[in-house]
Every structure is written in C-alpha cells, then in structure tokens.
Design an enzyme around this catalytic site. Structure first.
Site, PDB file in Angstrom:
ATOM      1  N   CYS A  27      -4.638  -2.565  -7.981  1.00  0.00           N
ATOM      2  CA  CYS A  27      -4.949  -2.758  -6.561  1.00  0.00           C
ATOM      3  C   CYS A  27      -5.577  -1.544  -5.866  1.00  0.00           C
ATOM      4  O   CYS A  27      -6.571  -1.705  -5.152  1.00  0.00           O
ATOM      5  CB  CYS A  27      -3.760  -3.281  -5.775  1.00  0.00           C
ATOM      6  N   ARG A  78       2.581   0.944 -17.999  1.00  0.00           N
ATOM      7  CA  ARG A  78       3.843   1.107 -17.275  1.00  0.00           C
ATOM      8  C   ARG A  78       4.908   1.615 -18.242  1.00  0.00           C
ATOM      9  O   ARG A  78       5.009   1.136 -19.372  1.00  0.00           O
ATOM     10  CB  ARG A  78       4.301  -0.231 -16.677  1.00  0.00           C
ATOM     11  N   GLN A 125      -4.224  -7.189 -17.468  1.00  0.00           N
ATOM     12  CA  GLN A 125      -3.987  -8.294 -16.529  1.00  0.00           C
ATOM     13  C   GLN A 125      -5.303  -8.940 -16.144  1.00  0.00           C
ATOM     14  O   GLN A 125      -6.322  -8.262 -16.043  1.00  0.00           O
ATOM     15  CB  GLN A 125      -3.375  -7.748 -15.236  1.00  0.00           C
ATOM     16  N   ASP A 143      -6.528  -9.693 -13.262  1.00  0.00           N
ATOM     17  CA  ASP A 143      -6.087  -9.338 -11.923  1.00  0.00           C
ATOM     18  C   ASP A 143      -7.201  -9.519 -10.896  1.00  0.00           C
ATOM     19  O   ASP A 143      -8.354  -9.184 -11.169  1.00  0.00           O
ATOM     20  CB  ASP A 143      -5.692  -7.852 -11.954  1.00  0.00           C
ATOM     21  N   HIS A 177      -7.938  -9.324  -6.441  1.00  0.00           N
ATOM     22  CA  HIS A 177      -7.464  -9.117  -5.083  1.00  0.00           C
ATOM     23  C   HIS A 177      -8.407  -9.811  -4.139  1.00  0.00           C
ATOM     24  O   HIS A 177      -9.625  -9.608  -4.212  1.00  0.00           O
ATOM     25  CB  HIS A 177      -7.345  -7.624  -4.794  1.00  0.00           C
ATOM     26  N   LYS A 229       5.897 -14.279  -2.379  1.00  0.00           N
ATOM     27  CA  LYS A 229       4.989 -14.646  -3.476  1.00  0.00           C
ATOM     28  C   LYS A 229       5.296 -16.010  -4.055  1.00  0.00           C
ATOM     29  O   LYS A 229       6.393 -16.547  -3.866  1.00  0.00           O
ATOM     30  CB  LYS A 229       5.054 -13.584  -4.568  1.00  0.00           C
ATOM     31  N   HIS A 281      -2.752 -10.591  -3.781  1.00  0.00           N
ATOM     32  CA  HIS A 281      -2.785 -10.171  -5.183  1.00  0.00           C
ATOM     33  C   HIS A 281      -2.546 -11.424  -5.993  1.00  0.00           C
ATOM     34  O   HIS A 281      -1.655 -12.192  -5.667  1.00  0.00           O
ATOM     35  CB  HIS A 281      -1.633  -9.220  -5.530  1.00  0.00           C
TER      36      HIS A 281
END
Length: 578
Positions: A277, A306, A324, A326, A328, A407, A453
RNA sequence: GCCGGCGUAGCUCAAAGGAAGAGCAGCUGAUUCGUAAUCAGCAGGUUGUAGGUUCAAUUCCUAUCGCCGGCUCCA
C-alpha cells in the site's frame, strides 16, 4: 431437513464432549498428578488439556486408550449436580484443580453444574450421554502443546486430540478421510510433481518454484493481469525495499514492526516491504488528482516479506515471502459501494473459475481501533450494502475487522476442510489521513479520498497450495505444466511422433515426447504419476492411419483422432478453462 | 517463539554401543515390447551440524539447525 442435521450435529457434539470426559478420567486414573484444563468438542472431534509432562502423555496414548475402554465397559453414568459457586470452589480446591478454579472465577452465575462419573468430577455445563457405555467408537489422534486459554504468557499444557462417532463405519470413514487428506498434502505433491520446494539452505518460509511450478504461476498470473485490465485496473510495479520513513508515516513501524525486516545502509534505514500500500500511495500522490480521475485502481503482483514465527510456517500456505494480487482503489466516498460490488463480483468469478467453494464474512470494528464512529459506521454500512445488493449470504464476524477499518473476508475451503483466507476487501480511512490523500472535487475544494485494499486470490503462493490440495495435483489442461505427453510404442514410430510433437509445440501446447526405449505401460505409469492430463499413444496403427490415440488421466481412450482434431480439442478445452 | 515428535543414499524406509542395508529414482548395457513397473550390471552415505561419554557412537548425553503435529473453537 436442516433442523434434522443440526440435531444430529448436536448429538455428535454431546458424544464427543462425553468422550473427552472419559479421556480425562482415564488420564487421572493413570496419572493422578495431572491437572485438568478444558476438554471441549471441536469440529471433527474433541480434545482435553492436561497440566502434565507432555512426553509422559505422548508415550502412554495406547495405555490411556485401554483405560478409556475399561471405563466404557464399566458403563458409568454421567450424573449432573447443581452446586453453588462456593461449593464448587471447595470441591475443586479439595481436588487441587487450579485451572478449574480459575474457570470458576470467570463464571458469572451463582449456580454452576458439575458432572460426576464414578470417582471423576468435572466442572461442566453439559449435556452428556447417559453413561460412559454409550461411547463406543473413538480414537485418540495426537498430542500437542497448547497454552492455557491460548495465551502465550500462560503455562503450556498438553493436549490430547481425539474423535468419536456413533458408528464404527463413521469412525472408519473419518480415519480414511484423514489418510486421503494426507495424500493431498500440497507439500508432498509439490515435491513429487516438482512444483516448488522450500530448502533450509535458502531459508525457511521461502519457496522456490521449479520449472513446472513456474509455468503454473505464469499461467495464473497472466490470467489475473488480463482480468484486472478488463475491469479497469492499471498495472504498476514497486520496489521490494523502501525508506523506513515511509513506514513511519503509514504507522507500520509502530503497529507491525515485529513482522518487518528492517535494515540499515550507510546510516539510512530501509524496510523490506511487508505490504504494497505505501508504494501505491506514493504513486497516487505523485500528482494532483481530480474527482474525474476516480476511482483509480492500481494493481500489482507484489511480492512482500513478513517475519512470521517459525512455528507457524506451513508449506505454501504460510510463508515469509509471498506474492499478493494486490490492488488499491482510490475513490470518493460515494463510489465505495459500487467499487466493493465490483470486487465481490471479481472475487467470485475467480472462485468459480478455479471451482472453489467459499464463505463470506463481514468483519466489524475491533476493540482496539482508530477512527471516528461515523467513519466506521459509514464504511461498515457500505460493505454491508454491497453484499446485500450482490445478493450474497454472509456472516458477521463482530470485532474481527482491521484496526483501521472494516472488511469483507472470503474464505476458501481446502481438501482438509480448513478455511483459508482468500479474497479480502478492506475499507481504509486511516492511510488517506496519514498520507493526506486528497482529490479536487467538482466544486474545486480538496476532499479526502477513500482507499479500498483488496486481493482476489489472496496470495498466489497460498492459492497455489490450496489449489494443489483441492485438485490433488491434477491440474486442468489450461493450468497443467505439462499438457500432453507423446508415447511412441517402438522406435519405428519415433519420427512420426516427433512430427506430431513439433506441430503441438508450434501451437503453444506444452508437450513432451517420451522417446526412451521403455515399454508403453511403463511410460503410461510414469505419465499417470506425473498427472499429465493427456497422453498420446502412437503405435503402428496410428502411424499408418496418420492419427493418434488419446489417453486421458482417467484411463479413457479416444482412438483414431486426426492431428487437426486433436489441436482443436485441446485449444477448446484450454480456452474454456475446464 | 512455546510443547511434543522426528532428522540414515535424490525419494520411501530398515538396522543398531563392535565393519551402514533394501526398494524406487540415477548411470551403463540388453530388450522394440499396444494402456499403471522388461532384465542385468554399476554407482550412490563423515547416519543434519558441533561438542561430550566410551577401547569403540550412526546408536547414549548436551547444544544447535531443520522438518512434522499443534498452540482461535475458553465448564
């Protein structure tokens, strides 16, 4: 019908809970020094926690089982007794059951119930079967360490897992199912099929993809990129490391530090990105945005790292480095519902494409959270509305949201019936605030943008792991790393087979020619074990008639197929992703 | 991270305080055989790593690394 099923589940729960009591009774008979923890029924069985040397329990499982069988023989009735809290306290003090006393403290009622079975007493809400003799078909499955009440700061107890059924058939079929599940383990299949590997030399929690796995990923990723572009996403790329300052602003260095790899170069701190992000935000901020630009959807197959605790790593399902899908979405508050609906449709399209089941949760505000009540209410309402307008069933997971916003989680169910996080959609009003993300509204004034997200497969790595288990390694044609294997029967057909092979390759079919001097049955066996969806048997007859014989993984044969027809068939199957 | 288990050939596994073994895979050769294993030969290991005990350790002890099962289902 549904009521009936629920009823049966309830009865099974009672049976299993009762079995856990018998387990506890057996353990106490053999090891009187063991202190009782808790022993509930769980999804597929039950467990009981004991404060006792773990090694001792693990080595005596069969002895404990025998003692349980004895207790069942004795057919001891389960007797319920209602006690006042004070009486219960005295009872468990006398028995030196300190954990039970702790549980007792947290019970608000004045009246509690205990169940007695012979010399054994347990604090228990019940209900139970009438007597121990009703329990017949059970198994003790494994032992494990478990923190008292699941908290790391508490002492570690030893847990025994088991299961129990009403009939021998049900128990046997459950045990068989467990075996089956083991066979589907993606770590095992990943190695056997040469899809991926995790090697200590490289680091734990870090996967490498072998050629076969890399192809599968390539296919999935290309598919995803195209589907994103169709839906108005723009592809971006951002670096793996970035200045620590960025992560200070985002709050990650405060809230997420223990999971991050941070390092210093020439006195400047850098972070190996745990999320994408902040970098996407930098792109958003690179110029002034107008309401006309919104929604802006930035998509990246972003690889993040991570620091997960070593004990939680699990094949591709739990890694330290993963990619991911991913994105946004930067939009106006009025656009949130439509954007979420779009993501929901997209996610379910993906689940359907890969033929996976799913469950949807709406997670609401957790205790520890930031942001005003109004923002929370608005965004939770927006998510709810999107779900309702899409006509989707969902459960509310109260307090399970992220600290910065509510979420929607979509969970995928794998072959072991474990639910894994799949698509998630989060509304975020925290980061736009922290990074001061704005757009110029139609009236010319600056407004705060809303960020969504979202991931649709979650992480490609985990998704592939789930997929391997789901499919038992039998990838459909469009995903199969090797789509077709050509098996000439003797050397006399070799050059004909080679011609067929070259034409397939030219058509972008992933083919391999097995030209070894082995017997057909041997070649077939090998291709079967590799789970290649199609084999071509090429012998004298095929050569003479200028055709091929198709053999599918399930053993089915189609004879006398022309090359043109074969290519048409394969292309058709690939294009419908079946 | 914590509790417990396990680390022997590429893989699956055996043995065991006194010379480390099999099957599959690999390599070489023979076989040309129509739907899940053709035959023969060869090669393959400082028993995860580092210490210790012992005349002797792969086996026993300690540490370490890695892997596996679990640590949310709270009478």
């Amino acid at each position: 019908m549904k009521g009936y099923k629920k009823q049966e589940e309830k009865q099974l729960e009672v049976l299993r809970h009762s079995t856990s009591h018998i387990l506890a009774q057996a353990v106490k008979r053999i090891f009187p020094q063991a202190k009782l923890g808790v022993g509930p029924a769980i999804k597929d069985g039950f467990y009981y926690d004991f404060d006792i040397d773990g090694e001792l329990l693990a080595k005596n499982l069969s002895r404990i089982k025998r003692e349980m069988e004895k207790i069942i023989q004795e057919d001891i009735p389960f007797q319920k007794e209602e006690l006042s809290k004070g009486e219960a306290k005295r009872l468990f003090e006398e028995r030196q059951e300190s954990y039970k006393l702790e549980l007792l403290k947290d019970i608000e009622d004045d009246q509690v119930s205990v169940y007695r079975g012979g010399e054994f007493v347990d604090l228990c809400r019940g209900p139970h079967v009438e007597s121990s003799g009703k329990v017949k078909h059970f198994a003790l499955l494994s032992t494990a360490g478990a923190y008292w009440r699941g908290k790391e700061e508490n002492p570690m107890l030893t847990r025994i897992y088991g299961t129990s059924f009403f009939t021998k058939e049900a128990l046997d079929s459950y045990l068989k199912w467990m075996e089956e599940a083991k066979k589907r383990d993606h770590r095992r299949l990943g190695k056997e099929l040469e899809i991926f590997g995790i090697y200590p030399d490289l680091g734990s929690g870090l996967a490498v993809y072998h050629p076969k796995g890399a192809i599968i990923r390539e296919v999935i990723e290309n598919f995803e990129k195209k589907e994103h572009m169709k839906r108005g996403y723009e592809l971006v790329r951002t670096p793996h490391i970035s200045r620590a300052d960025l992560w200070k602003i985002s709050g990650h260095l405060d809230f997420y530090k223990e999971n991050m790899y941070v390092f210093s170069v020439n006195g400047e701190d850098y972070v190996l990105k745990p999320m994408n992000c902040p970098a996407h935000i930098v792109i958003y901020k690179s110029k002034q945005r107008s309401y006309r630009d919104l929604p802006l959807r930035l998509f990246e197959l972003g690889t993040v790292y991570r620091r997960e605790e070593s004990g939680v790593l699990h094949g591709l399902l739990r890694l330290r480095g993963f990619t991911q899908d991913d994105a946004h979405i930067f939009c106006m508050p009025s656009q949130v519902v439509d954007e979420v609906r779009g993501v929901l449709q997209f996610s379910l399209f993906m689940m359907n494409t890969f033929k996976l089941g799913y469950k949807i949760n709406l997670s609401t505000r957790p205790e520890k959270s930031i942001g005003s009540d109004i923002l929370w209410e608005m965004s939770t309402a927006a998510l709810r509305e999107a779900l309702i307008r899409e006509n989707l069933d969902f459960d509310v997971a109260a307090g399970e949201g992220a600290f910065y916003g509510p979420k929607i989680d979509i969970q995928m169910e794998d072959a072991l019936s474990r639910l894994w996080q799949g698509p998630t959609i989060q509304v975020d009003f925290n980061l736009p605030e922290r990074f001061d993300l704005t757009y110029i509204a139609s009236g010319g004034e600056k407004e705060r943008v809303v960020m969504i997200h979202r991931v649709v497969l979650g992480t490609i790595d985990r998704f592939l792991g789930v997929l391997i288990e789901h499919l038992e390694g039998k990838f459909p044609l469009w995903l199969a790393p090797l789509q077709i294997k050509l098996l000439p029967i003797t050397d006399k057909e070799l050059s004909y087979a080679k011609g067929v092979y070259e034409k397939l390759i030219k058509e972008d079919i992933r083919a391999e020619l097995d030209s070894r001097g082995e017997m057909l049955s041997y070649k077939i066996r090998e291709a079967q074990l590799q789970k290649v969806p199609y084999m071509l048997v090429i012998g004298k007859k095929e050569k003479e008639t200028d055709t091929v014989t198709i053999r599918r993984l399930n053993g089915e044969n189609i004879k006398g197929v022309s090359l043109r027809e074969l290519i048409r068939m394969l292309k058709e199957e690939i294009s419908i992703r079946n």
